[in-house]
Write a protein that holds these residues in place. Structure first.
Motif, short mmCIF file in Angstrom:
data_model
loop_
_atom_site.label_atom_id
_atom_site.label_comp_id
_atom_site.label_asym_id
_atom_site.label_seq_id
_atom_site.Cartn_x
_atom_site.Cartn_y
_atom_site.Cartn_z
N HIS A 115 -2.06 -5.40 -7.07
CA HIS A 115 -3.31 -5.11 -6.37
C HIS A 115 -4.52 -5.74 -7.05
CE1 HIS A 115 -1.75 -2.73 -3.11
NE2 HIS A 115 -0.99 -2.07 -3.96
N ARG A 157 -4.36 -9.11 -5.68
CA ARG A 157 -4.69 -9.06 -4.26
C ARG A 157 -6.19 -8.96 -4.03
NH1 ARG A 157 -2.95 -4.17 -0.19
NH2 ARG A 157 -4.16 -4.87 1.58
N ASN A 214 0.83 -1.21 0.00
CA ASN A 214 0.00 0.00 0.00
C ASN A 214 0.86 1.26 0.00
OD1 ASN A 214 -2.32 -1.52 0.03
ND2 ASN A 214 -2.58 -1.39 2.24
N ALA A 254 2.37 1.78 -3.48
CA ALA A 254 1.40 2.27 -4.45
C ALA A 254 1.04 3.74 -4.21
CB ALA A 254 0.14 1.41 -4.41
#
Length: 149
Positions: free
Chosen positions: A142, A145, A22, A25
Motif C-alpha cells: 500500500h 500503491r 484492500n 489488508a
C-alpha cells in the motif's frame, strides 16, 4: 495470462486486484484486533456471531491472497506492487528469523515476565512469523500503491 481485449477490461482487472488488496489488508487488521482481544481477555469463548465473522474473514483473506497471486500481472503497476510487497515480506522474514528471539526477550524483559522460558520464547517467535511477514507485505504494497512509483 490471457490477453485483455480493451482498456476497460484491463482497468477492471486492475480494479479487482486493488479491491483484493484492500480486502486482504482489512482482514489482517480484523485478525489483529481479534488476537489482541484474545490476548488481553484470555481465550475467548466464541459465540456463534463472532465465529461466523471470523470464518468470513478467513475466507475473504484466503480469496484475497489467491486473487493477488493469480492476477499479479494484470499490468505493470500491479506487478510492481506485488514485487514490492513480496520483497518486504521476505526481508521481514529474514529479520524476524535473525532477531525475533531478541525482540521477544526484550519485550519480556521490559514487561518483567519472570515466567518466560526459552521454549515459550520460541513459540512466540513461531506464532508471530506469518503475521509479521503478511503485515510487511501489505504495508509495502500500500505504500507503493499510494506513492505511485
Amino acid at each position: 495470462m490471457a490477453e485483455l481485449k480493451s482498456a476497460s477490461d484491463r482497468q477492471k482487472a486492475v480494479d479487482s486486484y486493488l479491491r483484493a488488496a484492500n480486502v486482504g489488508a482489512v482482514t489482517l487488521v480484523l485478525f489483529s484486533i481479534f488476537d489482541f482481544y484474545d490476548t488481553v481477555y484470555g481465550p475467548a469463548d466464541l459465540d456463534s456471531a463472532l465465529s461466523i465473522v471470523l470464518l468470513v474473514c478467513v475466507v475473504a483473506f484466503l480469496w484475497a491472497m489467491v486473487h493477488l497471486f493469480r492476477h499479479r500481472d494484470a499490468d505493470e503497476f500491479t506487478l510492481a506492487l506485488w514485487h514490492s510487497g513480496v520483497t518486504a515480506a521476505f526481508i521481514a522474514l529474514i529479520v524476524w528469523a535473525l532477531f525475533g528471539n531478541m525482540i521477544t526477550g526484550l519485550y519480556w524483559g521490559l514487561t518483567a515476565d519472570v515466567q518466560a522460558t526459552e521454549s515459550a520464547e520460541m513459540q512466540m517467535v513461531d506464532y508471530w512469523t506469518a503475521p509479521v511477514c503478511i503485515a510487511a507485505f501489505f504495508v509495502a504494497f500500500h505504500i507503493k500503491r499510494f506513492r505511485g512509483h
